[in-house]
Write a protein that holds these residues in place. Structure first.
Motif, PDB file in Angstrom:
ATOM      1  N   SER A  97      -0.544  31.365  25.428  1.00  0.00           N
ATOM      2  CA  SER A  97      -0.735  32.728  25.935  1.00  0.00           C
ATOM      3  C   SER A  97       0.544  33.532  25.718  1.00  0.00           C
ATOM      4  CB  SER A  97      -1.091  32.714  27.420  1.00  0.00           C
ATOM      5  OG  SER A  97       0.023  32.353  28.206  1.00  0.00           O
ATOM      6  N   LYS A  98       0.367  34.828  25.574  1.00  0.00           N
ATOM      7  CA  LYS A  98       1.504  35.702  25.333  1.00  0.00           C
ATOM      8  C   LYS A  98       2.407  35.774  26.560  1.00  0.00           C
ATOM      9  CE  LYS A  98       2.601  40.088  23.125  1.00  0.00           C
ATOM     10  NZ  LYS A  98       2.020  41.318  22.497  1.00  0.00           N
ATOM     11  N   LYS A 145       7.495  34.583  29.198  1.00  0.00           N
ATOM     12  CA  LYS A 145       8.216  33.961  30.300  1.00  0.00           C
ATOM     13  C   LYS A 145       9.287  32.992  29.781  1.00  0.00           C
ATOM     14  CE  LYS A 145       7.441  31.345  34.568  1.00  0.00           C
ATOM     15  NZ  LYS A 145       6.425  30.686  35.434  1.00  0.00           N
ATOM     16  N   ALA A 146       8.948  32.231  28.739  1.00  0.00           N
ATOM     17  CA  ALA A 146       9.907  31.292  28.138  1.00  0.00           C
ATOM     18  C   ALA A 146      11.064  32.059  27.491  1.00  0.00           C
ATOM     19  CB  ALA A 146       9.203  30.423  27.107  1.00  0.00           C
ATOM     20  N   ARG A 147      10.729  33.163  26.798  1.00  0.00           N
ATOM     21  CA  ARG A 147      11.773  33.985  26.176  1.00  0.00           C
ATOM     22  C   ARG A 147      12.757  34.500  27.216  1.00  0.00           C
ATOM     23  NH1 ARG A 147       9.955  39.825  24.596  1.00  0.00           N
ATOM     24  NH2 ARG A 147       9.839  39.768  26.888  1.00  0.00           N
ATOM     25  N   ASP A 148      12.219  35.041  28.305  1.00  0.00           N
ATOM     26  CA  ASP A 148      13.075  35.585  29.358  1.00  0.00           C
ATOM     27  C   ASP A 148      13.963  34.498  29.966  1.00  0.00           C
ATOM     28  OD1 ASP A 148      11.738  37.880  28.808  1.00  0.00           O
ATOM     29  OD2 ASP A 148      10.683  38.023  30.729  1.00  0.00           O
ATOM     30  N   HIS A 149      13.405  33.291  30.084  1.00  0.00           N
ATOM     31  CA  HIS A 149      14.155  32.169  30.666  1.00  0.00           C
ATOM     32  C   HIS A 149      15.351  31.803  29.798  1.00  0.00           C
ATOM     33  CE1 HIS A 149      15.106  28.261  32.386  1.00  0.00           C
ATOM     34  NE2 HIS A 149      14.975  27.739  31.180  1.00  0.00           N
ATOM     35  N   TYR A 150      15.138  31.648  28.498  1.00  0.00           N
ATOM     36  CA  TYR A 150      16.219  31.230  27.599  1.00  0.00           C
ATOM     37  C   TYR A 150      17.307  32.308  27.482  1.00  0.00           C
ATOM     38  CZ  TYR A 150      13.280  27.335  26.093  1.00  0.00           C
ATOM     39  OH  TYR A 150      12.526  26.191  26.056  1.00  0.00           O
ATOM     40  N   ILE A 151      16.890  33.553  27.349  1.00  0.00           N
ATOM     41  CA  ILE A 151      17.867  34.640  27.233  1.00  0.00           C
ATOM     42  C   ILE A 151      18.636  34.801  28.537  1.00  0.00           C
ATOM     43  CG2 ILE A 151      18.190  37.100  26.799  1.00  0.00           C
ATOM     44  CD1 ILE A 151      17.378  35.565  24.344  1.00  0.00           C
ATOM     45  N   THR A 188       4.595  32.021  19.212  1.00  0.00           N
ATOM     46  CA  THR A 188       5.896  31.342  19.079  1.00  0.00           C
ATOM     47  C   THR A 188       7.014  32.371  19.226  1.00  0.00           C
ATOM     48  OG1 THR A 188       5.881  31.611  16.672  1.00  0.00           O
ATOM     49  CG2 THR A 188       5.030  29.531  17.543  1.00  0.00           C
ATOM     50  N   LEU A 189       8.210  31.864  19.552  1.00  0.00           N
ATOM     51  CA  LEU A 189       9.394  32.710  19.702  1.00  0.00           C
ATOM     52  C   LEU A 189      10.184  32.746  18.402  1.00  0.00           C
ATOM     53  CD1 LEU A 189      10.761  31.643  23.204  1.00  0.00           C
ATOM     54  CD2 LEU A 189       9.801  33.864  22.596  1.00  0.00           C
ATOM     55  N   THR A 190      10.658  33.914  18.035  1.00  0.00           N
ATOM     56  CA  THR A 190      11.535  34.028  16.865  1.00  0.00           C
ATOM     57  C   THR A 190      12.774  34.837  17.263  1.00  0.00           C
ATOM     58  OG1 THR A 190      10.471  36.070  16.105  1.00  0.00           O
ATOM     59  CG2 THR A 190       9.582  33.985  15.276  1.00  0.00           C
ATOM     60  N   ASN A 191      13.861  34.623  16.517  1.00  0.00           N
ATOM     61  CA  ASN A 191      15.117  35.368  16.705  1.00  0.00           C
ATOM     62  C   ASN A 191      15.820  35.100  18.030  1.00  0.00           C
ATOM     63  OD1 ASN A 191      14.808  36.589  14.209  1.00  0.00           O
ATOM     64  ND2 ASN A 191      13.829  38.414  15.038  1.00  0.00           N
ATOM     65  N   VAL A 192      15.434  34.038  18.739  1.00  0.00           N
ATOM     66  CA  VAL A 192      16.149  33.703  19.977  1.00  0.00           C
ATOM     67  C   VAL A 192      17.591  33.340  19.642  1.00  0.00           C
ATOM     68  CG1 VAL A 192      16.275  32.131  21.935  1.00  0.00           C
ATOM     69  CG2 VAL A 192      14.050  32.921  21.119  1.00  0.00           C
ATOM     70  N   HIS A 193      17.738  32.545  18.581  1.00  0.00           N
ATOM     71  CA  HIS A 193      19.071  32.122  18.160  1.00  0.00           C
ATOM     72  C   HIS A 193      19.934  33.333  17.809  1.00  0.00           C
ATOM     73  CE1 HIS A 193      22.096  30.784  15.192  1.00  0.00           C
ATOM     74  NE2 HIS A 193      22.153  29.694  15.939  1.00  0.00           N
ATOM     75  N   SER A 194      19.404  34.290  17.081  1.00  0.00           N
ATOM     76  CA  SER A 194      20.154  35.492  16.690  1.00  0.00           C
ATOM     77  C   SER A 194      20.560  36.304  17.906  1.00  0.00           C
ATOM     78  CB  SER A 194      19.317  36.352  15.749  1.00  0.00           C
ATOM     79  OG  SER A 194      19.024  35.649  14.554  1.00  0.00           O
ATOM     80  N   ALA A 195      19.668  36.416  18.877  1.00  0.00           N
ATOM     81  CA  ALA A 195      19.973  37.185  20.086  1.00  0.00           C
ATOM     82  C   ALA A 195      21.120  36.563  20.862  1.00  0.00           C
ATOM     83  CB  ALA A 195      18.729  37.283  20.965  1.00  0.00           C
TER      84      ALA A 195
END
Length: 451
Positions: free
Chosen positions: A243-244, A249-255, A381-388
């Motif tokens: 789900s989006k 939620k995962a993106r917000d957690h990692y950042i 899927t998440l992209t650009n987490v590493h770049s951020a």
């Protein structure tokens, strides 16, 4: 290098056996090929031309003046392999004629490419970052703020508004064969001093006692600079979300996790704070300098009747961590607007959510039915987490470097207060031996006072 893998240098179909033969048969195109594949350097080493080999090794074949540098390293006249116009050839011959006439020994001329006949040619050589320049038959202005250059008077060259030899040396410049003044010019003395400081010259000993100078040399510390890295779970990039909202939620957690870690470095009172790191580093350095000198220094101060100065000095040493920490925390707190990280939402926007639609049908009814029947028809899927996070890391380190510069200045200011106390203690004491340790010097002064 074994006999089996020795390099054979062939120029103009002639096998080369010596550097002299290489110069006589010099072929620019073939030499460049030998340089690019490393064989030129190997050939020089196998023939024990170590100086030339070391010079060739440093030449980057991608540079525009690569051939000129090779010619200079091998003692080959670069001009012979330049494509000169008739006017350029005439100018060259005229320059050569003047140089030969002015030079003290025309049989041993340096590379003509390193000889400046006027200020414009000198500027061109400095722009090329040449470290050895010959001046000839003109008046020149030597830039005092360009260190690391050796100037030689090839013949009839003079210097405009010259400094003394000592002033040039302090600025990192060597002057050979010039008539220079022996006394400093008061109107330019401050500029010369600034150039010397810029070059790293330390004039502390000229205005302080031998004891203060000895401690000054020990108290010199490198500027603390530590690169900081923000880590995160790399499995985030490979994980598939159904789900989006779950992916968001995962993106917000990692950042958020990386962002909170970065904030710790610029927040006073935190164990990871830059202020605490710098205070520990510099105070530890100060305390180590006085570790073996406390007792003899105390004894000497007692014998000289200046115990209050010793107590004041040790107070500065023992309170260095607390005092410096307060200075460093003020730097972070007073400039909070600068040291703060970019907005959290900015980094959130850098990490994108990518949708993967696996539905087979194109019409609305079929796609809706397919979505209801299969939960796996759409995933994310998440992209650009590493770049951020890397951008966040760069932001942190940019601010950290500014802080480290301010902290180093504060450390130097604190140390100058310590040195002023030591200077008062050392007033009237004899000079130190060239290689004498501070501890031995203090004991020698104590013995002399006792006698």
């Amino acid at each position: 290098m074994t006999q089996n893998n020795k390099v054979e240098l062939v120029l103009f179909n002639t096998t080369i056996h010596s550097l002299d033969e290489l110069r006589k048969n010099f072929n620019p195109e073939e030499i460049m090929k030998y340089h690019m594949n490393g064989q030129l350097q190997n050939w020089l080493r196998q023939h024990y031309y170590e100086t030339e080999a070391d010079a060739i090794e440093k030449i980057d074949c991608t540079q525009a003046d690569c051939l000129r540098q090779i010619c200079l390293a091998l003692g080959v006249e670069y001009r012979l392999y330049q494509k000169l116009t008739a006017e350029e050839q005439n100018n060259w011959n005229e320059k050569l004629s003047i140089v030969c006439e002015c030079a003290k020994d025309p049989d041993f001329l340096p590379d003509m490419e390193l000889i400046a006949m006027n200020q414009e040619e000198l500027a061109e050589l400095l722009d090329k970052q040449e470290k050895k320049i010959y001046l000839c038959n003109n008046s020149f202005s030597i830039p005092l703020r360009v260190p690391g250059v050796e100037y030689t008077n090839l013949g009839n060259a003079t210097i405009e508004n010259p400094y003394t030899k000592v002033q040039y040396e302090k600025a990192g410049i060597k002057m050979s064969g010039f008539s220079l003044p022996t006394e400093e010019n008061p109107t330019t003395a401050e500029f010369a001093k600034a150039a010397a400081i810029s070059n790293g010259y330390d004039d502390f000993q000229e205005t302080h006692s031998p004891l203060a100078t000895a401690f000054h040399k020990r108290l010199k510390s490198r500027k603390l600079i530590t690169p900081h890295h923000l880590f995160y779970n790399s499995s985030a990039l490979g994980k598939v979300y159904t789900s989006k909202s779950e992916c968001r939620k995962a993106r917000d957690h990692y950042i958020r996790k990386a962002y909170d870690e970065a904030e710790k470095y610029i927040t006073t009172g935190n164990s990871k704070s830059l202020s605490k790191e710098a205070a520990e580093f510099y105070s530890r350095w100060i305390c180590s300098v006085f570790e073996d000198t406390r007792k003899p220094l105390e004894t000497l101060c007692t014998m000289m009747g200046v115990s209050e100065r010793y107590d004041k000095l040790m107070g500065k040493v023992d309170k260095s961590y607390k005092s410096l920490l307060s200075e460093f925390e003020s730097e972070l707190d007073d400039n909070r607007d600068y040291y703060s990280m970019y907005d959290f939402d900015y980094f959130i926007e850098q990490a994108e959510i990518e949708e993967h639609d696996h539905r087979f049908y194109d019409d609305f009814f079929s796609r809706t039915l397919e979505t209801l029947l299969s939960k796996d028809s759409i995933d994310y899927t998440l992209t650009n987490v590493h770049s951020a996070i890397r951008e966040m890391e760069n932001d942190l380190n940019e601010h950290a470097n500014t802080f480290y510069g301010a902290a180093f200045s504060a450390y130097q200011s604190y140390v100058s207060e310590i040195e002023d106390i030591i200077d008062k203690i050392g007033t009237g004491l004899p000079a130190m031996g060239k290689d004498e340790k501070i501890e031995d010097y203090l004991m020698r002064c104590c013995v002399k006072k006792a006698v």
